[in-house]
Design an enzyme around this catalytic site. Sequence first.
Site, PDB file in Angstrom:
ATOM      1  N   ASP A   1     -14.424  -0.300  -6.975  1.00 48.66           N
ATOM      2  CA  ASP A   1     -12.996  -0.390  -7.249  1.00 48.66           C
ATOM      3  C   ASP A   1     -12.843  -0.606  -8.746  1.00 48.66           C
ATOM      4  O   ASP A   1     -13.150  -1.673  -9.273  1.00 48.66           O
ATOM      5  CB  ASP A   1     -12.389  -1.554  -6.453  1.00 48.66           C
TER       6      ASP A   1
ATOM      7  N   TYR B   1      -9.989  -8.242  -3.684  1.00 48.27           N
ATOM      8  CA  TYR B   1      -8.553  -8.104  -3.429  1.00 48.27           C
ATOM      9  C   TYR B   1      -8.223  -8.493  -1.987  1.00 48.27           C
ATOM     10  O   TYR B   1      -8.957  -8.158  -1.050  1.00 48.27           O
ATOM     11  CB  TYR B   1      -8.138  -6.660  -3.712  1.00 48.27           C
TER      12      TYR B   1
ATOM     13  N   ARG C   1      -0.749  18.464   4.153  1.00 49.54           N
ATOM     14  CA  ARG C   1      -1.623  17.363   4.566  1.00 49.54           C
ATOM     15  C   ARG C   1      -3.061  17.619   4.115  1.00 49.54           C
ATOM     16  O   ARG C   1      -3.800  16.674   3.815  1.00 49.54           O
ATOM     17  CB  ARG C   1      -1.571  17.170   6.093  1.00 49.54           C
TER      18      ARG C   1
ATOM     19  N   LYS D   1      -1.324   0.999 -10.181  1.00 49.62           N
ATOM     20  CA  LYS D   1      -1.518   0.119 -11.322  1.00 49.62           C
ATOM     21  C   LYS D   1      -1.558   0.910 -12.635  1.00 49.62           C
ATOM     22  O   LYS D   1      -0.594   1.585 -12.973  1.00 49.62           O
ATOM     23  CB  LYS D   1      -2.782  -0.690 -11.120  1.00 49.62           C
TER      24      LYS D   1
END
Length: 391
Positions: free
Chosen positions: A184, A112, A59, A209
Site C-alpha cells: 500500500d 489502516y 464493467r 488521497k
Amino acid sequence: MKDDRLRAARRYEHRAPATRAVHAGQYPSEHNGALVVPIYQAATFERQVVLGDGYDYSRIANPTRTALEECVAALEGGTAGFAFASGMAATTTAVLALCATGGHAIIPDNVYGGTWDLFSRITARWGLDYSVVDMTDLDAVAAALRPQTALVWVETPSNPSLRVTDIAGVAALARANGSRLVVDNTFASPVLQQPLAFGADAVMHSTTKYLSGHSDVTGGVLVTADADVAETIGFHSGALGTMGQPFDSWLVLRGIKTLPMRMAQVCGSAQRIAEYLAGHSRVRRVHYPGLPGHPGHDVAKTQMSGFGGVVSFELDGTAEEAAALCARTRLFTLAVSLGSVESLIQNPARMTHCTTGGTPVVVPDSLIRLSVGLESVDDLLDDLEQALRAG
C-alpha cells in the site's frame, strides 16, 4: 489495440515523473485530438465483429478508465494497472485474487482500519487465516511466514504511525517463500516511492488521497509488472464489478497532472511542521520519517525520494485532550482522509481506527494525525501553536 497503446506508452518509460504524470496513458489521436481524455459515460460499445479487440462493456474496460490505469502504471514502473471504486475495493480485489480458503496472509500491526476490518471480519469468515506482524522487524516477518502464506501486505509509511518497512527485505523473504507481496503506497505516492522496483508484486493506492488530491472523488488502483498477477487481478475486477467509474477516473487523471508539484510542497511543509512539533513541550513523540531520530529514517532514505505530507504525533496528555485539540484548529479541518489540497487533522483511535481497539493493531489514544495541504506553512504552524497553547 491494447498492445499498440502499451507500445506507445513506452515513450515515457525513461521520462521524469512530472512528464509521465501529464502525458502517460493519454493519446489525443485516439480521441479526435482532445488534449484531455473525454469522459466515456457509456455502459456498452458498438462492436464491428462478435469477437476481437476493443471495448464492449464498461464493467470490463472503459477508455477513460484505461487512460488512468496506464498513467498510474507508468508512474509506478509497472506494465498493467487496474482502477477501482475505492481503495478498499482495490484491496479487497487483490486479497480475493491472490488468496484462497485455507490460505494465510501477513498484515502489519500498524495498518489502516479498513484493511484490518477486511482481514479480521470478512475474509477470516471465509477461511483465510492471517498473522499480525511488526513489518519493521524482518526476523518477525520471516518467523510468521508459512508454506500456505499466499500474501504479505505492507503499508509503508504506515497508517497512522508512519512506520517504515524495508520493501526489498520483505520482498526477498516473500519471494523465497513463494508468497506475493503487495505494498500500500498511498502515503508516499508513486512520486516518492515505487515499490515494484524493490521487488513488490503489486502496488495499491487509494486514489482518493494524493493521486486525486482534491477531496472530490473516491477511488483505488492496483499496479503490477507481473503478467500472472495482472491476469488474475483483471479477471477478478471484472467478475466482482469493483472497477472505477468513468467520471471518477477522469477526476483522478486530472489530479495526477499536478501530483509531483503538490508532493514537493507538502513534503517541505510537513518537514517543518514535524520539526516544530518535535521541539514542543506538549508533544510526547513525533512520527515522521523525515526526522533523523525516526526509527525508519535510514530505510526511508534508501527507498523514498521524499518523506511525505503526513505527520503524526502523540500529545503529552489524555485521549480527551487530544480530541479537544483536534477541535480547536482553524485551518486544519477535523476530518478523515488525507492527501488533499486542504490540511486535515484527526484522532485515529476515535476515527479511522476506531475498530482496532483491543486488537493487535495498536494505536495510541493520544495520537493525532495531520495531513499537510497546500496552505502557507507559516499559517499552519500558527494554527497548531494556538491549538496547543489553548489547551
